[in-house]
Motif scaffolding. Sequence first.
Motif, PDB file in Angstrom:
ATOM      1  N   TRP A 147      -2.781  24.484 139.220  1.00 24.21           N
ATOM      2  CA  TRP A 147      -2.259  25.266 140.346  1.00 24.21           C
ATOM      3  C   TRP A 147      -3.373  25.491 141.364  1.00 24.21           C
ATOM      4  O   TRP A 147      -4.546  25.655 140.994  1.00 24.21           O
ATOM      5  CB  TRP A 147      -1.743  26.605 139.859  1.00 24.21           C
ATOM      6  CG  TRP A 147      -0.368  26.569 139.264  1.00 24.21           C
ATOM      7  CD1 TRP A 147       0.194  25.570 138.534  1.00 24.21           C
ATOM      8  CD2 TRP A 147       0.599  27.602 139.345  1.00 24.21           C
ATOM      9  NE1 TRP A 147       1.454  25.919 138.150  1.00 24.21           N
ATOM     10  CE2 TRP A 147       1.735  27.163 138.637  1.00 24.21           C
ATOM     11  CE3 TRP A 147       0.623  28.845 139.935  1.00 24.21           C
ATOM     12  CZ2 TRP A 147       2.875  27.928 138.517  1.00 24.21           C
ATOM     13  CZ3 TRP A 147       1.765  29.617 139.804  1.00 24.21           C
ATOM     14  CH2 TRP A 147       2.883  29.157 139.116  1.00 24.21           C
ATOM     15  N   CYS A 201      -4.759  27.923 142.641  1.00 23.51           N
ATOM     16  CA  CYS A 201      -5.041  29.357 142.586  1.00 23.51           C
ATOM     17  C   CYS A 201      -6.036  29.605 141.459  1.00 23.51           C
ATOM     18  O   CYS A 201      -5.763  29.291 140.297  1.00 23.51           O
ATOM     19  CB  CYS A 201      -3.734  30.128 142.324  1.00 23.51           C
ATOM     20  SG  CYS A 201      -3.983  31.884 142.009  1.00 23.51           S
ATOM     21  N   PHE A 258      -0.980  26.345 134.009  1.00 26.26           N
ATOM     22  CA  PHE A 258      -1.406  26.683 135.364  1.00 26.26           C
ATOM     23  C   PHE A 258      -2.715  25.984 135.726  1.00 26.26           C
ATOM     24  O   PHE A 258      -3.320  26.284 136.739  1.00 26.26           O
ATOM     25  CB  PHE A 258      -1.604  28.196 135.501  1.00 26.26           C
ATOM     26  CG  PHE A 258      -0.371  29.007 135.227  1.00 26.26           C
ATOM     27  CD1 PHE A 258       0.787  28.809 135.952  1.00 26.26           C
ATOM     28  CD2 PHE A 258      -0.374  29.980 134.247  1.00 26.26           C
ATOM     29  CE1 PHE A 258       1.922  29.552 135.704  1.00 26.26           C
ATOM     30  CE2 PHE A 258       0.750  30.739 133.990  1.00 26.26           C
ATOM     31  CZ  PHE A 258       1.899  30.521 134.722  1.00 26.26           C
ATOM     32  N   ALA A 296      -4.607  31.832 138.630  1.00 27.32           N
ATOM     33  CA  ALA A 296      -3.718  31.103 137.725  1.00 27.32           C
ATOM     34  C   ALA A 296      -4.513  30.202 136.786  1.00 27.32           C
ATOM     35  O   ALA A 296      -4.239  30.143 135.585  1.00 27.32           O
ATOM     36  CB  ALA A 296      -2.707  30.280 138.525  1.00 27.32           C
ATOM     37  N   ARG A 297      -5.512  29.510 137.314  1.00 27.48           N
ATOM     38  CA  ARG A 297      -6.330  28.627 136.477  1.00 27.48           C
ATOM     39  C   ARG A 297      -7.099  29.422 135.427  1.00 27.48           C
ATOM     40  O   ARG A 297      -7.230  28.995 134.283  1.00 27.48           O
ATOM     41  CB  ARG A 297      -7.301  27.834 137.348  1.00 27.48           C
ATOM     42  CG  ARG A 297      -6.623  26.807 138.215  1.00 27.48           C
ATOM     43  CD  ARG A 297      -7.613  26.167 139.159  1.00 27.48           C
ATOM     44  NE  ARG A 297      -6.944  25.203 140.017  1.00 27.48           N
ATOM     45  CZ  ARG A 297      -7.534  24.607 141.035  1.00 27.48           C
ATOM     46  NH1 ARG A 297      -8.788  24.860 141.324  1.00 27.48           N
ATOM     47  NH2 ARG A 297      -6.868  23.751 141.769  1.00 27.48           N
TER      48      ARG A 297
END
Length: 165
Positions: free
Chosen positions: A9, A11, A6, A14-15
């Motif tokens: 991503w 976001c 992620f 997510a990271r």
Amino acid sequence: MRRTSFANWPCSIARTMDLLGDWWTPLVLREAFYGIRRFDEFQESLGIARNTLTDRLRRLVDEGLMEKQPYQSVPVRYHYVLTEKGRDFYGVLAAMNRWGDRWLSGDKGVPVVIHHDRCGHDTHPEVVCATCKEPLRSEEVSKRMGPGYPPRLAERPDVQRRFSG
């Protein structure tokens, strides 16, 4: 089984989860906030396998949340110290602690009390608006695309629905 990354991503949640990767990493950070510095202390406190701990500490160092500092020269031994980036993670752990206190403590009460040394009171963390200082509640906030949102994704109908009121 290969894990989905992620890291790229659009976001921050997510990271962050990509960095944390599993349940051990936040617990290693928790122990660092409790004052644990040495590998053997982490291993003993958590009961974590040595190879797993080695991987988690290496990742935290590689990502800049901790740094290795020598504390003994013969033989060379290191301890692990939180960096500014690592210390900034405290709010995340405190928020998780608050949620767990509220929903998972049971009849015996909270397992750990947070004491604010500066004011001398037991406390709990709250997520508040940086401007007005009111608590942030999911039903009272909305989302907008930030400057880092990829333009190629911004035009997709599903993404536009996510960010429309």
